[in-house]
Design a protein around this motif. Sequence first.
Motif, PDB file in Angstrom:
ATOM      1  N   UNK A   1       0.821  -1.162  -0.009  1.00 34.55           N
ATOM      2  CA  UNK A   1       0.100  -0.092   0.135  1.00 34.55           C
ATOM      3  C   UNK A   1       0.906   1.076   0.052  1.00 34.55           C
ATOM      4  N   UNK A   2       0.648   2.030  -1.027  1.00 35.35           N
ATOM      5  CA  UNK A   2       1.343   3.450  -1.171  1.00 35.35           C
ATOM      6  C   UNK A   2       0.459   4.546  -0.569  1.00 35.35           C
ATOM      7  N   UNK A   3       1.486   5.382   0.262  1.00 40.86           N
ATOM      8  CA  UNK A   3       0.978   6.699   0.606  1.00 40.86           C
ATOM      9  C   UNK A   3       1.995   7.667  -0.163  1.00 40.86           C
ATOM     10  N   UNK A   4       1.602   8.197  -1.187  1.00 40.00           N
ATOM     11  CA  UNK A   4       2.424   8.919  -2.006  1.00 40.00           C
ATOM     12  C   UNK A   4       2.182  10.624  -1.688  1.00 40.00           C
ATOM     13  N   UNK A   5       3.299  11.251  -1.199  1.00 42.54           N
ATOM     14  CA  UNK A   5       3.196  12.584  -0.655  1.00 42.54           C
ATOM     15  C   UNK A   5       4.196  13.479  -1.841  1.00 42.54           C
ATOM     16  N   UNK A   6       3.555  14.578  -2.396  1.00 45.75           N
ATOM     17  CA  UNK A   6       4.327  15.466  -3.454  1.00 45.75           C
ATOM     18  C   UNK A   6       4.515  16.669  -2.842  1.00 45.75           C
ATOM     19  N   UNK A   7       5.684  17.036  -2.718  1.00 43.27           N
ATOM     20  CA  UNK A   7       5.967  18.409  -2.257  1.00 43.27           C
ATOM     21  C   UNK A   7       6.541  19.284  -3.419  1.00 43.27           C
ATOM     22  N   UNK A   8       6.889  20.508  -3.326  1.00 43.64           N
ATOM     23  CA  UNK A   8       7.304  21.340  -4.359  1.00 43.64           C
ATOM     24  C   UNK A   8       9.004  21.151  -4.858  1.00 43.64           C
ATOM     25  N   UNK A   9       9.717  20.754  -3.850  1.00 41.64           N
ATOM     26  CA  UNK A   9      11.009  20.633  -4.071  1.00 41.64           C
ATOM     27  C   UNK A   9      11.940  19.868  -3.202  1.00 41.64           C
ATOM     28  N   UNK A  10      12.988  19.750  -3.345  1.00 41.01           N
ATOM     29  CA  UNK A  10      13.873  18.748  -2.579  1.00 41.01           C
ATOM     30  C   UNK A  10      13.772  19.039  -0.958  1.00 41.01           C
ATOM     31  N   UNK A  11      13.929  20.394  -0.837  1.00 36.94           N
ATOM     32  CA  UNK A  11      13.738  20.592   0.737  1.00 36.94           C
ATOM     33  C   UNK A  11      12.448  20.124   1.400  1.00 36.94           C
ATOM     34  N   UNK A  12      11.501  20.384   0.478  1.00 38.81           N
ATOM     35  CA  UNK A  12      10.147  19.709   1.050  1.00 38.81           C
ATOM     36  C   UNK A  12      10.031  18.266   1.056  1.00 38.81           C
ATOM     37  N   UNK A  13      10.790  17.579   0.297  1.00 38.46           N
ATOM     38  CA  UNK A  13      10.941  16.158   0.214  1.00 38.46           C
ATOM     39  C   UNK A  13      11.675  15.684   1.558  1.00 38.46           C
ATOM     40  N   UNK A  14      12.702  16.318   1.787  1.00 40.90           N
ATOM     41  CA  UNK A  14      13.426  16.165   3.031  1.00 40.90           C
ATOM     42  C   UNK A  14      12.793  16.538   4.399  1.00 40.90           C
ATOM     43  N   UNK A  15      11.960  17.435   4.220  1.00 41.26           N
ATOM     44  CA  UNK A  15      11.119  17.781   5.636  1.00 41.26           C
ATOM     45  C   UNK A  15      10.129  16.585   5.653  1.00 41.26           C
ATOM     46  N   UNK A  16       9.435  16.411   4.754  1.00 38.36           N
ATOM     47  CA  UNK A  16       8.400  15.237   5.056  1.00 38.36           C
ATOM     48  C   UNK A  16       8.976  14.004   5.373  1.00 38.36           C
ATOM     49  N   UNK A  17      10.160  13.694   4.856  1.00 35.83           N
ATOM     50  CA  UNK A  17      10.749  12.530   5.041  1.00 35.83           C
ATOM     51  C   UNK A  17      11.008  12.394   6.501  1.00 35.83           C
ATOM     52  N   UNK A  18      11.760  13.437   7.068  1.00 38.55           N
ATOM     53  CA  UNK A  18      12.058  13.793   8.626  1.00 38.55           C
ATOM     54  C   UNK A  18      10.798  13.290   9.295  1.00 38.55           C
ATOM     55  N   UNK A  19       9.859  14.077   8.841  1.00 35.21           N
ATOM     56  CA  UNK A  19       8.573  13.704   9.643  1.00 35.21           C
ATOM     57  C   UNK A  19       8.026  12.389   9.908  1.00 35.21           C
TER      58      UNK A  19
END
Length: 247
Positions: free
Chosen positions: A1-19
């Motif tokens: 089961x995938x939960x896919x989260x899309x963010x604006x840029x690499x900083x956003x990806x890293x912020x969500x990944x840390x959460x």
Amino acid sequence: MFRVICTKDYDGVSDVAFEVMKPYLKEGSVLGLATGSSPIGLYKRMIKDHTENGTSYKGIYTFNLDEYVGLPLEHSESYYTFMHKQLFDHIDIPEDHIHIPSGLGDLAKNAKDYDEAMEKMVVDIQVLGIGSDGHIGFNEPDTPFSQTTHVTELTEQTRTDNARFFDPLGEEVPHEAITMGPANIMKAKNILLVANGKNKAQAIHDMIKGPISEKCPASILQKHPSVTVVVDTEAASLLEPEDYEVR
Ligand code: GLP
């Protein structure tokens, strides 16, 4: 089961990944870790959290996905060096809690030892990047999904993708690597896959929407019960808007 989260840029990806990672940064956790440029922002945030909030890694264990065959540990491009430079040297994890497969010496024995070490613990969350050919760890297309830790020959595409690290040294990308297999990766309780940039768009599409096929090693994750995929708009560009949440 995938939960896919899309963010604006690499900083956003890293912020969500840390959460997503944060709840697992506690005594007794087992983290599966990855190399490559994709998780560097996540590791920066883990270091910041350790320095500023005192989050301790003294009771945390780690298992890395892979290592090149034949590179001495101290080589600047070994994954041993990468992990120490990008994360381990900046947190308080005991050295004997760190597991990285060894690409030196008796490789068949190293692979067996790695599987045995992994059988004693369950990875709580496995961080993954993805290769432009859909590889996870160094499991190249056509790796059997049932494969455990093994030695693999790198594809020309992967060697070309990784040449940017070896060219400045005047060296060739190694031809082989030792990697956890898809079977080890699937045993993790949770998966966190991070990807950014246009050259990952096809692999992300095939992983989520393509057939489950050994041609796209990451497509096995369709069968995993808990996968969070965090991508930027470029890596999500071949998905439909209904495939992801926007953050
Ligand atoms: C290497 C690693 C993979 C990683 C991939 C993508 O081949 N073995 O684990 O996911 O590269 O790397 P990058 O994040 O630099 O694009």
